[in-house]
Design an enzyme around this catalytic site. Structure first.
Site, short mmCIF file in Angstrom:
data_model
loop_
_atom_site.label_atom_id
_atom_site.label_comp_id
_atom_site.label_asym_id
_atom_site.label_seq_id
_atom_site.Cartn_x
_atom_site.Cartn_y
_atom_site.Cartn_z
N LYS A 86 -2.94 14.59 -15.28
CA LYS A 86 -3.29 13.78 -14.12
C LYS A 86 -3.03 14.60 -12.86
O LYS A 86 -2.03 15.32 -12.77
CB LYS A 86 -2.45 12.51 -14.14
CG LYS A 86 -2.77 11.48 -13.08
CD LYS A 86 -1.91 10.24 -13.30
CE LYS A 86 -2.14 9.16 -12.28
NZ LYS A 86 -1.31 7.95 -12.54
N SER A 167 -4.24 3.85 -12.42
CA SER A 167 -4.36 5.11 -11.69
C SER A 167 -4.56 6.31 -12.61
O SER A 167 -5.10 7.32 -12.19
CB SER A 167 -3.15 5.32 -10.78
OG SER A 167 -2.00 5.65 -11.49
N SER A 191 -0.13 1.91 -15.05
CA SER A 191 -1.10 3.00 -14.89
C SER A 191 -1.25 3.91 -16.10
O SER A 191 -2.12 4.77 -16.10
CB SER A 191 -0.75 3.83 -13.65
OG SER A 191 -1.13 3.13 -12.49
#
Length: 515
Positions: A86, A167, A191
């Site tokens: 990420k 997210s 998330s």
């Protein structure tokens, strides 16, 4: 087997399958990495255009070739395996770390996050960075999950007009689409769990302090953690085994080495037998597909010898939201300022600078939603404020000792079970996310474990109109071994995972072949 079929198998192969092929000389890390790079270009950058990968590592083929040259019969499970991170995780290389914001673009981070360093030490190949909800979805309450100023809108590979959720949207969509074997996401509340659920993945949100947060763009030091996202429990367990452990850069991990272990030893196909699992019905009852899949999962668990206690009361479940919100607002201002101090070559150094940057670049950064969460956080004082300390004490006590722990102890349970949010919702940049919710005082199924800092895991469980639906398990602090054992036992007897078809809409036409 034809080469094209072999390559397609590699796209969705497990870590163990890939290692076997490499050990047999039928596959190289460089070849696998090249296949993923080609697939990213074909599926993510064009075709379905998932927008799940922000950038690929410019040195990745050279790194993979070096690992091939040094490969021996004695290697760890991640050796030579491409992993996506990420884009809120620092890498001390030529890759950017932007958290999706143009404010952080330009100057790479000076050092690896501890998670990235652990992956490199294990021989994993850092393939690239994934798109995310900008600032991990902590800029506006009206945001569209998976949208960032840097990468645009990530799409769900099961139906492209649906949202990937949370997210860690890019990490989930990329692994679901076969653009990498596994990925790292991060969670403050939902998330990892929500995008994994809506993209048919296994996602593990570890106990707070099991995995270092050093070098990860923060929201709240009291809830943040990185964690694995994979297509199987075995792959998620292998990834967690590598990234877990103490780190002097993150004081919260002081006790991690006492608990970190090889989590693959808990992959027991009979992991459900004799386990006492309590069903938290208060976290469901809103989305009918989620409730149906939950009931089907309960039946499967009973068939494999689990003892189901249904329902179980989770105390204080409707008292967590306000305290959690206050804690995150205070934490974000403090923690983002501390993180920005570690970055060099940037023009932003404080939260106030970020607010000013967004205002100056509103056309690029705020075409759909604003930054009221930034502004609310900026208005708060220091962490010594009594309001902050009271909210933190309340949040931790009601979610942990008086919440999850109390529920487990009252019924002598091994774990708690809840439905997920249900199938993926439509992406709507104008109005933001449309996550189905019921009682506004009760958060989603990720909230109790997220606020407490306890572990949770989601895994594929069923389907609704071609969209995946998961279930969520959570338990006591450091209970990852138990949760992994239960999850693996469930997975091995249900086999719910299916690859995406890249449909333009539910029951629509494929936009491109996944091959």
């Amino acid at each position: 087997m034809p080469l094209a079929a072999q390559q397609h198998d590699d796209d969705y192969a497990s870590i163990a399958q890939l290692q076997q092929r490499m050990d047999e000389g039928n596959l190289s890390s460089k070849g696998l990495t090249r296949d993923f790079l080609n697939r990213i270009q074909r599926i993510d950058g064009s075709g379905p255009a998932l927008h799940s990968v922000l950038q690929t590592n410019p040195d990745v083929l050279k790194i993979a070739a070096s690992l091939d040259a040094k490969r021996t019969k004695q290697h760890g499970p991640l050796y030579g395996i491409p992993v996506l991170l990420k884009d809120n995780i620092d890498t001390g290389d030529r890759e950017q770390t932007t958290a999706g914001s143009l404010a952080l673009a330009g100057a790479p981070a000076p050092h690896d996050a501890t998670v990235a360093a652990k992956l490199r030490a294990a021989g994993a190949v850092i393939l690239g960075k994934t798109n995310l909800s900008e600032w991990a979805d902590y800029r506006s309450n009206h945001a569209s999950s998976g949208w960032s100023g840097v990468g645009g809108q990530t799409r769900n590979p099961y139906a492209l007009d649906r949202n990937p959720c949370g997210s860690s949207a890019g990490s989930a969509a990329a692994v679901a689409a076969g653009l990498a074997t596994v990925a790292i996401g991060s969670e403050t509340d939902g998330s990892i769990i929500c995008p994994s659920s809506m993209n048919d993945l296994v996602g593990i949100k570890p106990t707070l302090g099991l995995v270092s947060r050093a070098g990860i763009v923060p929201i709240s030091t009291n809830q943040d953690t990185a964690g694995p996202m994979a297509r199987s429990v075995a792959d998620a367990a292998a990834l967690l085994s590598v990234i877990a452990g103490s780190d002097e850069r993150d004081p919260a991990t002081a006790d991690a080495d006492q608990h970190a272990t090889d989590y693959t030893q808990f992959l027991d196909p009979n992991g459900l037998r004799g386990k006492r699992i309590g069903v938290v019905r208060a976290l469901g009852g809103v989305e009918p597909n989620a409730d149906r899949v939950l009931d089907e999962a309960i039946a499967a668990m009973k068939a494999q010898g689990a003892i189901i206690v249904d329902p179980v009361q989770l105390p204080h479940i409707n008292e967590l939201g306000d305290a959690e919100s206050i804690v995150m607002q205070y934490d974000f201002k403090h923690d983002i300022n501390a993180y920005l101090a570690t970055r060099t070559g940037l023009k932003v150094h404080t939260l106030a600078d970020l607010i000013a940057f967004d205002n100056a670049h509103a056309a690029e950064e705020m075409p759909w939603f604003g930054q009221e969460l930034f502004e609310q956080a900026q208005a708060h004082g220091p962490l010594t404020d009594q309001a902050y300390r009271d909210a933190l004490t309340k949040a931790k006590q009601l979610s942990g000792p008086q919440g999850i722990d109390a529920a487990l102890q009252a019924q002598h349970l091994d774990a708690l079970l809840a439905p997920s949010w249900g199938p993926a919702f439509m992406t709507d940049p104008v109005l933001g996310d449309h996550i189905v919710s019921g009682d506004p005082t009760i958060g989603g199924p990720s909230q109790p474990a997220a606020v407490a800092g306890y572990p949770s895991i989601t895994l594929p469980a069923g389907w609704a109109h071609g969209l995946p639906v998961g279930i969520v398990l959570f338990g006591a602090k450091w209970s990852e071994p138990t949760l992994i054992s239960i999850a693996y036992g469930f997975e091995q007897h249900t086999h719910a995972w299916q690859p995406p078809k890249f449909l333009d809409t539910v029951d629509g036409k494929p936009v491109a072949s996944p091959k």
